[in-house]
Structure formats: C-alpha cells, structure tokens
Scaffold this motif. Structure first.
Motif, short mmCIF file in Angstrom:
data_model
loop_
_atom_site.label_atom_id
_atom_site.label_comp_id
_atom_site.label_asym_id
_atom_site.label_seq_id
_atom_site.Cartn_x
_atom_site.Cartn_y
_atom_site.Cartn_z
N VAL A 143 0.91 -1.06 -0.15
CA VAL A 143 -0.01 -0.12 -0.19
C VAL A 143 0.83 1.24 -0.01
O VAL A 143 1.79 1.50 0.74
N ALA A 144 0.63 2.17 -1.13
CA ALA A 144 1.47 3.34 -1.08
C ALA A 144 0.54 4.58 -0.77
O ALA A 144 1.00 5.72 -0.77
N GLY A 145 -0.59 4.38 -0.46
CA GLY A 145 -1.53 5.48 0.08
C GLY A 145 -2.89 5.03 0.22
O GLY A 145 -3.23 4.20 -0.06
N PHE A 146 -3.69 6.12 0.81
CA PHE A 146 -5.00 5.69 0.82
C PHE A 146 -5.66 7.08 1.42
O PHE A 146 -5.16 8.07 1.64
N TYR A 147 -7.23 7.05 1.20
CA TYR A 147 -7.89 8.19 1.54
C TYR A 147 -9.16 7.77 2.48
O TYR A 147 -9.63 6.75 2.37
N PHE A 196 5.35 6.61 -6.90
CA PHE A 196 4.10 5.52 -6.91
C PHE A 196 3.24 6.27 -5.68
O PHE A 196 2.03 6.29 -6.04
N GLY A 197 3.72 6.76 -4.72
CA GLY A 197 3.02 7.14 -3.70
C GLY A 197 2.21 8.30 -4.31
O GLY A 197 1.16 8.90 -3.97
N GLN A 198 2.87 9.36 -5.00
CA GLN A 198 2.55 10.53 -5.76
C GLN A 198 1.18 10.09 -6.64
O GLN A 198 0.28 10.60 -6.54
N LYS A 199 1.32 9.05 -7.29
CA LYS A 199 0.10 8.59 -8.16
C LYS A 199 -0.96 8.04 -7.54
O LYS A 199 -2.15 8.45 -7.90
N PHE A 230 -11.76 6.74 -14.17
CA PHE A 230 -11.38 8.15 -14.12
C PHE A 230 -10.11 8.42 -13.29
O PHE A 230 -9.26 9.28 -13.77
N ALA A 231 -10.16 7.87 -12.20
CA ALA A 231 -9.06 8.07 -11.09
C ALA A 231 -7.83 7.62 -11.70
O ALA A 231 -6.60 8.22 -11.64
N GLU A 232 -7.76 6.41 -12.37
CA GLU A 232 -6.81 5.72 -13.13
C GLU A 232 -6.21 6.56 -14.14
O GLU A 232 -4.88 6.64 -14.44
N TYR A 233 -7.09 7.14 -14.96
CA TYR A 233 -6.88 7.77 -16.21
C TYR A 233 -5.97 9.20 -15.84
O TYR A 233 -4.90 9.58 -16.41
N PHE A 234 -6.40 9.96 -14.83
CA PHE A 234 -5.86 11.04 -14.45
C PHE A 234 -4.72 11.04 -13.58
O PHE A 234 -4.07 11.96 -13.53
N MET A 235 -4.74 10.06 -12.66
CA MET A 235 -3.53 9.90 -11.91
C MET A 235 -2.17 9.94 -12.49
O MET A 235 -1.06 10.07 -12.04
#
Length: 495
Positions: A90-94, A110-113, A140-145
């Motif tokens: 895991v490199a991040g979560f919301y 990767f964390g930034q993405k 959408f999130a995958e496209y813009f990340m």
C-alpha cells in the motif's frame, strides 16, 4: 578543522531548507510532511495544478467553502496507521469518515500517483448526490493519476504497464464490470476490475465518437438509470462485444495533452511544525480523523502518553493527549487539558469543537446544553467546519425525534460541505425520509450504496435505499438503527 566540520554540519541541520515536519497551506490543501520547505511547496503547487486540471474535465462542482483537504506524506505507510495495520504494497489511502477527511501517501513516485488517484475520487464526489457508474469512478481516477505537469503543457491518460499486464489475463464478464455487482467481486477479481475500468474509460475518452456516448451514459446514470441498462442504451447493446475494439485500441493507445501558457499561480505558505511533530503528528492525524478506532485501546493510550510526555507544554502534544484521554482514558483529564488550551486560544474553532465532544463523552445528558453552545461558537468561528455541525446534529435524535427546518438546514449544509463522508450522506438521507421525501433520500444514497469499494456503509446504504424506494419510513429507521449487516461488519474487521 574538526570544530569547523561540526559547525558546518550544524549549519546544514539548522538550514530552513532541511527536512523537518512542516505544513504547506494553499487555497484547497494542507500538506504535512517531513521534507524541505521547497519540496513541500512544490507538492502543494502540484496539487492545486491537478485540481484545476480535474475541474476542466468534470462537471463536479466543489463547494469553494469546503474545508481544505489534509494530506500527510510519509516515509512508510505503517506510520500513517499507528494503531492499525496496512499491507506492505500500500502506497497511500484516503479516509472520508464522520470524524474527518484526509489522504495519506508515501513520498515516492508511486505514492504520488496513488495520491492523485485518491484526490480524483475526492473531487468527483464533491458534487452532492451525483452518482456515477463504479467502473467510471475507478477508471477516471486511473486515467488522471498519470498526469505529468510541464510549464506549457499537461500530459495525462498515459499508458499504465501494470494495468496492461493485468489485461493479459482472463477478463471479467463486462456485465459484472459495468453493472452494480462490484461489491460482490472476489478479492482475486478486483485487480482485473480496475484494469478493465481503466481501459474502458481510456477508450471512451480517446476513441473517435465515444465521448458523446460516454456523456449520454453518465447523464442517464445520474438521472437514476441502472448503469448496465444505461450503457446498453447509450454505448453498446451487447457489452460482451467490447473485447475486440478494446484490445485493438490498446495496441495503438494514445494519451491526452492540455497545452497552456503556464500553470495558474498558487499561493502557498509553508510553516514549521513544533519539534514534537516528529513524535506525535501521525498519532494526532489518526485521532483527529478516526477517533477512538484501535484494536488495543490500552496499548494505544500508553503509546500516546509516552510520546507526549517528552513534550510537556507543547500545544500539538497536549491536543494529541487530550484526544487520546477522551477516547481511551481519563475523560476528566481530557476536559482539563482542553480547558488549558482554550484559555490560551479561546476562539480556536477546533478546540471549541473538541471541548464540546469531550463534554458529551463525559456525560452527554448533563452536558448537552453547554456542548451545543460551544458548537454554535465553533460554527460561527469556522462556518465550513462540517464536523462541528455533525456533532451538533447528533445532540438531537434525527431518527425518531422532531426534525424542524433549522435542524434540516444544518444537516443539509454539512452534507454540502462533506458529501464524500458516507455517514454524512446517510444523515442527509435520514432527514429527507423524516420529511417524507423518499425519492430524494434514495437518490442521495446512491453514491454510497454503489461505491466501488463497497464497505459496511455501502451495504447499509443499499438497504436504506431499498426502504426509501419502497416508501417505508419505519423500515428505513429500523435498518438505520440496526447498522450494517453483521457479516459485512465482520468482513470489514477482518480487513
């Protein structure tokens, strides 16, 4: 010479550009990290640039009065969950809950993405009551990340080798990807769902003639049409026929480019955090956003007491200790600590809210009146503090007690400020039901009910939506009081 070397080392350590815990604050973000002021400023500027980009390609209207999003950038994700567990990959979560909304990410690329992916969700669900197909939410999130920023252009929708590799395996049936069955996906199927969602969104954005069909599909879903039915009516009657065009598209995939004169100027201020931050900032972040969640409250309390004991008189450490005592320890001590902090900062809206919460935790019935007065002061000091409004609302019984226009308006305002928080959405649906507005309640619940990640709140929201659609207010309240289905709670705890 040796003394000179020590002196030079000291100058480097004390340099304003050296790594230390700081916060960068811009118009829409507060970014916390132990990095140089220059690097932290760039992170905040990039986030503002990204927010502007998303605004150009989505109809989501973010309330300008909404609180700034807190973001914590850490060396390892384990530090972001001091009282929990997180997987090594895991490199991040919301986290968007009743207590707060925040994002966490590691410092690397990767964390930034991942952070950009999660912020895309935050931005998308800022529109109150707006529902999207689950595949589009993730696609959408995958496209813009993948957005990469340059002075005179932004490239996004770039090729993702990881998703492409997943697509070399057996694909899921498109009815499962496009429909509302994502909550029932096996864990082994989740990566394929993300990959197919990425490719389908990419195709709908970039292939000739598809953007018009995508917009028609999204309008239909927003209007209440089932996502699979909407897709068949507006995009392709037989979704299984997608395989051929999508595989052909992937072999010649393009990306999007936005040209510009330059990024909009972002006003960013950076300030140093107290020396205690290295020991307590992530403890405070957990308590501030998750409250008393902890598998072992006694151990968690001992850890906070130990960390804060090294920083007697420090404001951040004292606030962190007050939260820990309120949730896990001596509630009288929590109130005393907050009294001391308020004496020094009587107009601090966060402290006013926390003091009200501590009073309610100590004796909700006896302290209800004083807590409500403090929350009114907090709301006046910070009108966008939806957490103060949430506490105020729950000093009343919105499930069975009277819901007058004033209380309804308070709930509506907190929902407008934090529509990403599932509990807030359910509160809004509840007061709509109490007002007899069943169809509106069902509509409000859709973003939570059909969320791709499908947690306990999603299962509860689906159950509540069924009751609202049936026009059964009594069943709605009963299901609300029962909470998520037991098997869903057990699954969430196992995760």
């Amino acid at each position: 010479m040796r003394a000179l070397l020590f002196l030079l080392i000291g100058l480097v350590v004390a340099s304003p550009g050296a790594a230390a815990w700081r916060v960068a604050e811009s118009a829409h973000f507060r970014v916390y990290a132990d990095m140089s002021a220059t690097d932290l400023r760039r992170r905040a500027e990039l986030l503002e640039d990204y927010r502007t980009l998303l605004g150009k390609f989505t109809t989501a209207q973010v309330d300008e009065a909404a609180p700034k999003l807190d973001i914590y950038i850490v060396d390892t994700m384990s530090s972001a969950v001091p009282f929990g567990k997180v997987g090594p990959d895991v490199a991040g979560f919301y986290n968007a809950g009743d207590r707060g909304i925040a994002a966490f990410a590691t410092k690397g690329e990767f964390g930034q993405k991942v952070l950009l992916h999660e912020y895309a969700h935050h931005h998308m669900f800022a529109s109150t009551g707006q529902s999207y197909p689950a595949w589009y939410v993730e696609g959408f999130a995958e496209y813009f990340m993948t957005a990469t920023f340059f002075p005179t252009r932004v490239d996004f929708g770039l090729f993702d080798a990881g998703r492409a590799y997943s697509l070399s395996q057996q694909w899921l049936n498109w009815d499962r990807v496009i429909g509302r069955e994502t909550a029932k996906l096996r864990s082994a199927d989740v990566l394929m769902f993300y990959a197919q969602s990425w490719l389908l969104t990419h195709y709908m954005f970039r292939a000739p003639g598809m953007s018009e069909k995508l917009n028609a599909n999204l309008r239909a879903v927003a209007g209440g049409t089932d996502p699979l039915s909407a897709f068949k009516a507006n995009v392709l009657p037989e979704p299984r026929e997608l395989n051929g065009p999508l595989k052909a598209y992937m072999s010649r995939m393009t990306f999007s480019r936005l040209t510009r004169k330059g990024p909009e100027t972002a006003m960013v201020t950076v300030r140093d955090l107290p020396a205690s931050a290295g020991d307590v900032i992530m403890l405070h972040a957990w308590l501030d956003n998750r409250g008393g969640e902890a598998p072992d409250p006694k151990a968690a309390l001992a850890r906070v007491r130990g960390a804060t004991a090294r920083h007697q008189g420090d404001v951040l450490a004292t606030r962190t200790l007050a939260l820990a005592e309120m949730y896990w320890g001596d509630k009288a001590r929590a109130n005393s600590l907050l009294d001391g902090l308020l004496a020094a900062s009587p107009g601090d809206s966060d402290l006013l809210r926390l003091k009200a919460e501590a009073l309610l935790a100590a004796d909700a019935r006896a302290n209800r009146g004083e807590a409500r007065r403090l929350l009114v002061r907090a709301a006046k000091a910070a009108p966008a503090d939806w957490r103060a409004l949430h506490l105020y609302v729950h000093t009343s019984d919105i499930e069975r007690g009277p819901v007058d226009d004033n209380l309804f308006n308070v709930v509506q305002r907190m929902w407008e400020l934090a529509p990403q928080a599932s509990g807030i959405v359910i509160d809004m649906a509840t007061v709509l039901v109490r007002k007899g507005r069943m169809a509106d309640a069902a509509k409000v619940l859709e973003p939570v009910a059909f969320a791709p990640h499908g947690d306990g709140y999603a299962a509860l929201a689906r159950s509540l939506r069924e009751a609202a659609l049936a026009g059964d207010a009594a069943a709605f309240v009963k299901r609300l009081e029962e909470g998520p289905p037991k098997e869903v709670q057990e699954t969430a705890e196992a995760k």
